[in-house]
Write an enzyme that holds these catalytic residues in place. Structure first.
Site, PDB file in Angstrom:
ATOM      1  N   HIS A  41     -57.894  16.922   7.513  1.00  0.00           N
ATOM      2  CA  HIS A  41     -58.559  15.618   7.599  1.00  0.00           C
ATOM      3  C   HIS A  41     -58.580  14.863   6.261  1.00  0.00           C
ATOM      4  O   HIS A  41     -59.510  14.126   5.970  1.00  0.00           O
ATOM      5  CB  HIS A  41     -59.977  15.772   8.154  1.00  0.00           C
ATOM      6  CG  HIS A  41     -59.979  16.195   9.591  1.00  0.00           C
ATOM      7  ND1 HIS A  41     -59.979  15.309  10.636  1.00  0.00           N
ATOM      8  CD2 HIS A  41     -59.934  17.440  10.155  1.00  0.00           C
ATOM      9  CE1 HIS A  41     -59.961  15.976  11.792  1.00  0.00           C
ATOM     10  NE2 HIS A  41     -59.926  17.272  11.532  1.00  0.00           N
ATOM     11  N   THR A  42     -57.556  15.075   5.475  1.00  0.00           N
ATOM     12  CA  THR A  42     -57.456  14.337   4.209  1.00  0.00           C
ATOM     13  C   THR A  42     -56.511  13.148   4.316  1.00  0.00           C
ATOM     14  O   THR A  42     -56.610  12.216   3.525  1.00  0.00           O
ATOM     15  CB  THR A  42     -56.943  15.258   3.074  1.00  0.00           C
ATOM     16  OG1 THR A  42     -55.836  16.007   3.583  1.00  0.00           O
ATOM     17  CG2 THR A  42     -58.016  16.211   2.605  1.00  0.00           C
ATOM     18  N   ASP A  43     -55.598  13.159   5.308  1.00  0.00           N
ATOM     19  CA  ASP A  43     -54.550  12.114   5.298  1.00  0.00           C
ATOM     20  C   ASP A  43     -55.123  10.715   5.461  1.00  0.00           C
ATOM     21  O   ASP A  43     -54.725   9.787   4.760  1.00  0.00           O
ATOM     22  CB  ASP A  43     -53.407  12.408   6.281  1.00  0.00           C
ATOM     23  CG  ASP A  43     -53.786  12.508   7.747  1.00  0.00           C
ATOM     24  OD1 ASP A  43     -54.994  12.483   8.057  1.00  0.00           O
ATOM     25  OD2 ASP A  43     -52.869  12.612   8.595  1.00  0.00           O
ATOM     26  N   GLY A 130     -52.617  21.075  18.556  1.00  0.00           N
ATOM     27  CA  GLY A 130     -52.711  20.943  17.100  1.00  0.00           C
ATOM     28  C   GLY A 130     -51.377  21.131  16.397  1.00  0.00           C
ATOM     29  O   GLY A 130     -51.331  21.291  15.184  1.00  0.00           O
ATOM     30  N   LEU A 131     -50.253  21.109  17.152  1.00  0.00           N
ATOM     31  CA  LEU A 131     -48.935  21.277  16.518  1.00  0.00           C
ATOM     32  C   LEU A 131     -48.139  19.972  16.546  1.00  0.00           C
ATOM     33  O   LEU A 131     -46.968  19.934  16.230  1.00  0.00           O
ATOM     34  CB  LEU A 131     -48.138  22.394  17.211  1.00  0.00           C
ATOM     35  CG  LEU A 131     -48.818  23.761  17.220  1.00  0.00           C
ATOM     36  CD1 LEU A 131     -47.947  24.781  17.947  1.00  0.00           C
ATOM     37  CD2 LEU A 131     -49.106  24.252  15.805  1.00  0.00           C
ATOM     38  N   SER A 133     -47.231  17.584  19.068  1.00  0.00           N
ATOM     39  CA  SER A 133     -46.151  17.277  20.015  1.00  0.00           C
ATOM     40  C   SER A 133     -45.891  15.772  20.032  1.00  0.00           C
ATOM     41  O   SER A 133     -44.759  15.341  20.264  1.00  0.00           O
ATOM     42  CB  SER A 133     -46.522  17.772  21.412  1.00  0.00           C
ATOM     43  OG  SER A 133     -47.755  17.230  21.811  1.00  0.00           O
ATOM     44  N   SER A 134     -46.911  14.960  19.766  1.00  0.00           N
ATOM     45  CA  SER A 134     -46.700  13.513  19.837  1.00  0.00           C
ATOM     46  C   SER A 134     -45.794  13.033  18.701  1.00  0.00           C
ATOM     47  O   SER A 134     -44.864  12.260  18.930  1.00  0.00           O
ATOM     48  CB  SER A 134     -48.035  12.760  19.839  1.00  0.00           C
ATOM     49  OG  SER A 134     -48.784  13.119  18.726  1.00  0.00           O
ATOM     50  N   GLU A 166     -48.208   5.476  17.349  1.00  0.00           N
ATOM     51  CA  GLU A 166     -49.395   6.277  17.689  1.00  0.00           C
ATOM     52  C   GLU A 166     -50.679   5.440  17.549  1.00  0.00           C
ATOM     53  O   GLU A 166     -51.533   5.448  18.421  1.00  0.00           O
ATOM     54  CB  GLU A 166     -49.449   7.468  16.715  1.00  0.00           C
ATOM     55  CG  GLU A 166     -50.496   8.468  17.016  1.00  0.00           C
ATOM     56  CD  GLU A 166     -49.930   9.745  17.606  1.00  0.00           C
ATOM     57  OE1 GLU A 166     -48.719   9.996  17.487  1.00  0.00           O
ATOM     58  OE2 GLU A 166     -50.711  10.483  18.202  1.00  0.00           O
ATOM     59  N   ASP A 178     -48.462  13.877  10.323  1.00  0.00           N
ATOM     60  CA  ASP A 178     -47.642  14.505  11.361  1.00  0.00           C
ATOM     61  C   ASP A 178     -46.234  13.921  11.416  1.00  0.00           C
ATOM     62  O   ASP A 178     -45.240  14.651  11.439  1.00  0.00           O
ATOM     63  CB  ASP A 178     -48.325  14.350  12.731  1.00  0.00           C
ATOM     64  CG  ASP A 178     -49.736  14.913  12.725  1.00  0.00           C
ATOM     65  OD1 ASP A 178     -50.081  15.628  11.764  1.00  0.00           O
ATOM     66  OD2 ASP A 178     -50.485  14.635  13.672  1.00  0.00           O
TER      67      ASP A 178
HETATM   68  C1  GLA Z   1     -54.369  15.225  13.523  1.00  0.00           C
HETATM   69  C2  GLA Z   1     -53.868  13.875  13.037  1.00  0.00           C
HETATM   70  C3  GLA Z   1     -53.426  13.943  11.569  1.00  0.00           C
HETATM   71  C4  GLA Z   1     -54.521  14.573  10.700  1.00  0.00           C
HETATM   72  C5  GLA Z   1     -55.027  15.875  11.325  1.00  0.00           C
HETATM   73  C6  GLA Z   1     -56.209  16.455  10.585  1.00  0.00           C
HETATM   74  O1  GLA Z   1     -53.307  16.133  13.553  1.00  0.00           O
HETATM   75  O2  GLA Z   1     -52.768  13.458  13.820  1.00  0.00           O
HETATM   76  O3  GLA Z   1     -53.088  12.646  11.117  1.00  0.00           O
HETATM   77  O4  GLA Z   1     -55.564  13.671  10.474  1.00  0.00           O
HETATM   78  O5  GLA Z   1     -55.405  15.690  12.678  1.00  0.00           O
HETATM   79  O6  GLA Z   1     -55.845  16.842   9.300  1.00  0.00           O
END
Ligand code: GLA
Length: 398
Positions: A41-43, A130-131, A133-134, A166, A178
């Site tokens: 959650h830093t991006d 959490g991988l 796919s989008s 997105e 991502d």
């Molecule tokens: C999701 C979001 C990313 C990022 C992470 C948390 O994967 O798509 O942009 O914020 O959560 O680090």
């Protein structure tokens, strides 16, 4: 071995394309999923991240048409979605198609000569785990169109187009990690990214010694959109509040740990916790780059563990399934680290496991997890992969 299976998969997708559309594909492209090793959650706080692209990918096969029609076929959903380039609208039925629609819309807005196309999409990145796919679909489709219409889009710009799709088309307010990892990742490397300047560095990972093992809790992420957006606004509030005391704060990225400690009492409790997570997580990512460069995998693993614990305690994005998986993984002798992947709230955990311990790891973790949660987890022993691109062997055969 992986390379061979990728080509075989591309061949079977090409065959499937011919069955569905009754003419041959001209290009097959792939977009990899990603695992974030650090940078939770830093991006979207303009901070730092350290993901890797992995060998679970989305493939897209395509052929240009001479009109303005796009026909998309999803192998996963067994469904066709059709639209005109003149009117690219959100599809409330075939929701999977919106990632591709968004990419085509923004590529087209860039002002280049896209025509219609037939496209087949086949995804191997588990959905809502959490991988990412989008991002994998977005980058597979973007590189497919790039090749079909000779667009030559710089890789960073292509990642940004995926992010726009997105954010502005699908309507999920995510950061850049991502798409960037899916387009610019490199086999054998982690990708260190400054999410403000978009400067990046590929940092070698000794993947022969240590494997990246992803364990799917099988709990699909719940609440993720609303909680994700809430975390974002809490971070913005923290930055605004800290900005009253510290000059030049545009985002939490601009606050050092020292400054935070001086002013932490100015923040309400929940906002303080969110800020503390992000500010120290940025420090961990910066430290991790040096550790990897020095070959200190044990130190790197400790940073990953600390990242997870902070995401759980301060950012509050964990759940009982992730906690059980991470606890079981950390108990296995020799394991260097275990943490949640992606946004949290379910999905996968990622562990660094010595190569020789991978089998035993899966056996022990599966037993513990199943005994406590009552569900069999799925494991993916991942190789790092190159970012999105076409699969060249096929063009010769077209
Ligand atoms: C999701 C979001 C990313 C990022 C992470 C948390 O994967 O798509 O942009 O914020 O959560 O680090």
């Amino acid at each position: 071995m992986r390379g061979e299976s990728l080509i075989m998969r591309a061949r079977s997708i090409k065959e499937r394309f011919e069955q569905v559309f009754s003419h041959p594909a001209e290009v097959v492209a792939r977009g990899p999923g990603r695992v974030d090793l650090l940078g939770s959650h830093t991006d979207y706080n303009d901070g730092f991240v350290l993901p890797v692209a992995i060998d679970l990918e989305v493939m897209a096969a395509g052929r240009a048409r001479n009109d303005d029609t796009i026909r998309l076929w999803s192998n996963n959903f067994g469904e066709l979605s059709r639209f005109s380039l003149k009117d690219i609208a959100f599809d409330t039925e075939a929701r999977w198609s919106n990632y591709a629609r968004g990419v085509v819309k923004f590529l087209r807005e860039r002002g280049n000569g896209i025509r219609g196309a037939d496209v087949l999409i086949d995804g191997r990145v588990p959905i809502a785990s959490g991988l990412s796919s989008s991002a994998a679909i977005e980058m597979a489709v973007a590189t497919l169109f790039e090749a079909l219409f000779n667009l030559d889009v710089p890789p960073v710009e292509l990642a940004l187009i995926g992010k726009r799709a997105e954010n502005e088309f699908v309507g999920i307010n995510t950061g850049i990690m991502d798409q960037f990892a899916s387009r610019l990742g490199k086999s054998g490397h982690a990708l260190f990214l400054d999410c403000r300047s978009l400067e990046y560095e590929l940092v070698p990972l000794p993947t022969e010694k240590v494997k990246i093992v992803v364990a799917d809790t099988m709990k699909r992420r719940g609440l993720v959109d609303s909680e994700y957006n809430r975390r974002r606004s809490q971070c913005e509030e923290a930055a605004r509040e800290l900005g009253r005391h510290i000059s030049g704060v545009r985002a939490l990225r601009d606050v050092t740990a020292e400054q935070f400690e001086q002013h932490r009492d100015a923040l309400p409790e929940v906002i303080r916790k969110r800020a503390e997570h992000v500010i120290y997580e940025n420090e961990r990512v910066l430290k991790s780059r040096q550790m990897l460069q020095a070959g200190d995998l044990a130190g790197f693993g400790r940073l990953m563990d600390a990242s997870h614990d902070s995401a759980r305690d301060l950012y509050e994005v964990s759940c009982v399934e992730l906690e059980t998986m991470v606890w079981a993984a950390r108990k296995v002798p020799g394991v260097l680290s275990a943490r949640m992947a992606g946004a949290g709230f379910g999905g996968c955990a990622v562990s660094l496991v010595p190569s020789e311990a991978v089998k035993e790891f899966q056996r022990l973790v599966a037993a513990e997890y199943e005994a406590r949660i009552g569900v069999k987890p799925t494991f993916y022993v991942c190789e790092t992969a190159d970012g999105a691109g076409t699969i060249p062997v096929l063009s010769a055969e077209c």
